[in-house]
Design a protein around this motif. Structure first.
Motif, short mmCIF file in Angstrom:
data_model
loop_
_atom_site.label_atom_id
_atom_site.label_comp_id
_atom_site.label_asym_id
_atom_site.label_seq_id
_atom_site.Cartn_x
_atom_site.Cartn_y
_atom_site.Cartn_z
N THR A 142 0.96 -1.35 0.11
CA THR A 142 0.01 -0.16 0.42
C THR A 142 0.97 0.55 0.67
OG1 THR A 142 0.23 0.05 2.29
CG2 THR A 142 -2.05 -1.32 1.69
N LEU A 143 0.69 2.29 -0.84
CA LEU A 143 1.86 3.14 -1.09
C LEU A 143 1.04 4.31 -0.48
CD1 LEU A 143 2.35 3.04 -4.86
CD2 LEU A 143 3.61 2.01 -2.69
N LYS A 144 2.01 5.00 -0.10
CA LYS A 144 1.49 6.66 1.20
C LYS A 144 1.08 7.75 -0.27
CE LYS A 144 2.23 10.61 3.60
NZ LYS A 144 3.65 10.75 4.72
N LYS A 145 -0.77 8.21 -0.04
CA LYS A 145 -0.89 9.24 -1.42
C LYS A 145 -0.25 10.54 -0.59
CE LYS A 145 -5.40 7.20 -0.81
NZ LYS A 145 -7.49 7.38 -0.62
N VAL A 146 -0.02 10.68 -2.25
CA VAL A 146 1.16 12.07 -2.47
C VAL A 146 0.17 12.84 -3.27
CG1 VAL A 146 3.29 13.27 -2.55
CG2 VAL A 146 3.47 11.18 -1.69
N SER A 147 0.08 14.27 -2.88
CA SER A 147 -0.21 15.08 -3.83
C SER A 147 0.54 15.54 -5.24
CB SER A 147 -1.29 16.56 -2.75
OG SER A 147 -1.29 17.20 -3.61
N LYS A 148 -0.46 15.64 -5.79
CA LYS A 148 0.50 15.80 -7.19
C LYS A 148 1.29 17.10 -7.46
CE LYS A 148 -3.25 16.80 -10.02
NZ LYS A 148 -4.03 16.65 -11.02
N GLU A 150 2.85 18.58 -4.84
CA GLU A 150 3.64 19.05 -3.93
C GLU A 150 5.19 18.88 -4.58
OE1 GLU A 150 5.82 16.90 0.25
OE2 GLU A 150 3.40 16.30 -0.82
#
Length: 206
Positions: A142-148, A150
């Protein structure tokens, strides 16, 4: 007499034709009904109503069964309520002790069940990983959600830190601004001859 017989024959012919037409219409209506089959719209509607009624009854019975099962389990684990209104002190102590022992037993059973569930979950996860390894399929972590946005903001901040306004200014020499003034001060060659003549004439007169 002949006219009456002719009228009767004509009327009989008309009745015969009407009977034939009526018979054909009845046969057509029967054939149409036969094409519709056994399930007519009225029968379908009645069947839907019966199915809904049956489903509602089954749902009600299932809810009653679950409520009775829940009540039975609660009675088995907690026991039936005791009559404490007319009880003396010794009776109350015994009732409290019974409740305490029952609560202690329920807590122990709860802990055992939770431990068993955790153990089963661990075994299931282990078996799933083994099956995936045998099939050659690996579960994606499960990958951490990162804002595009950022990364874009980070790049802009980096560029802003590297950018120095003073270094980006164009260096201008003073000579670039004094060229025109020097050109104005310089006189052309033909005017130099006149100036020399004036100087010589002044020397002669002197």
């Amino acid at each position: 007499m002949a006219d009456d017989e002719a009228k009767k024959a004509k009327q009989a012919e008309i009745d015969r034709k009407r009977a034939e037409v009526r018979k054909r219409l009845e046969e057509a209506s029967k054939a149409k009904k036969a094409k519709k089959g056994f399930m007519t719209p009225e029968r379908k509607k009645k069947l839907r109503l019966l199915l809904r009624k049956k489903a509602a009854e089954e749902l009600k019975k299932e809810q009653e069964r679950k409520a009775a099962e829940r009540r039975r389990i609660i009675d088995d684990r907690c026991g039936k309520p005791k009559n404490v209104e007319d009880a003396n002190e010794d009776t109350l102590k015994s009732i409290v002790k019974q409740y305490f022992d029952r609560v202690l037993l329920c807590e122990g059973q709860k802990w055992d069940l939770e431990h068993e569930v955790k153990k089963k979950d661990f075994e299931i996860a282990d078996l799933n990983s083994q099956v995936n390894d045998l099939r050659g399929k690996f579960q994606k972590p499960t990958l951490k959600k990162v804002s595009k946005y950022e990364n874009k903001f980070a790049k802009l901040q980096k560029k802003a830190a590297e950018f120095n306004f003073r270094n980006q200014l164009k260096v201008v020499k003073k000579k670039e601004f004094t060229l025109e003034e020097e050109d104005k001060e310089k006189k052309p060659d033909w005017s130099k001859g006149k100036d020399d003549k004036k100087v010589k004439e002044e020397e002669v007169e002197a």
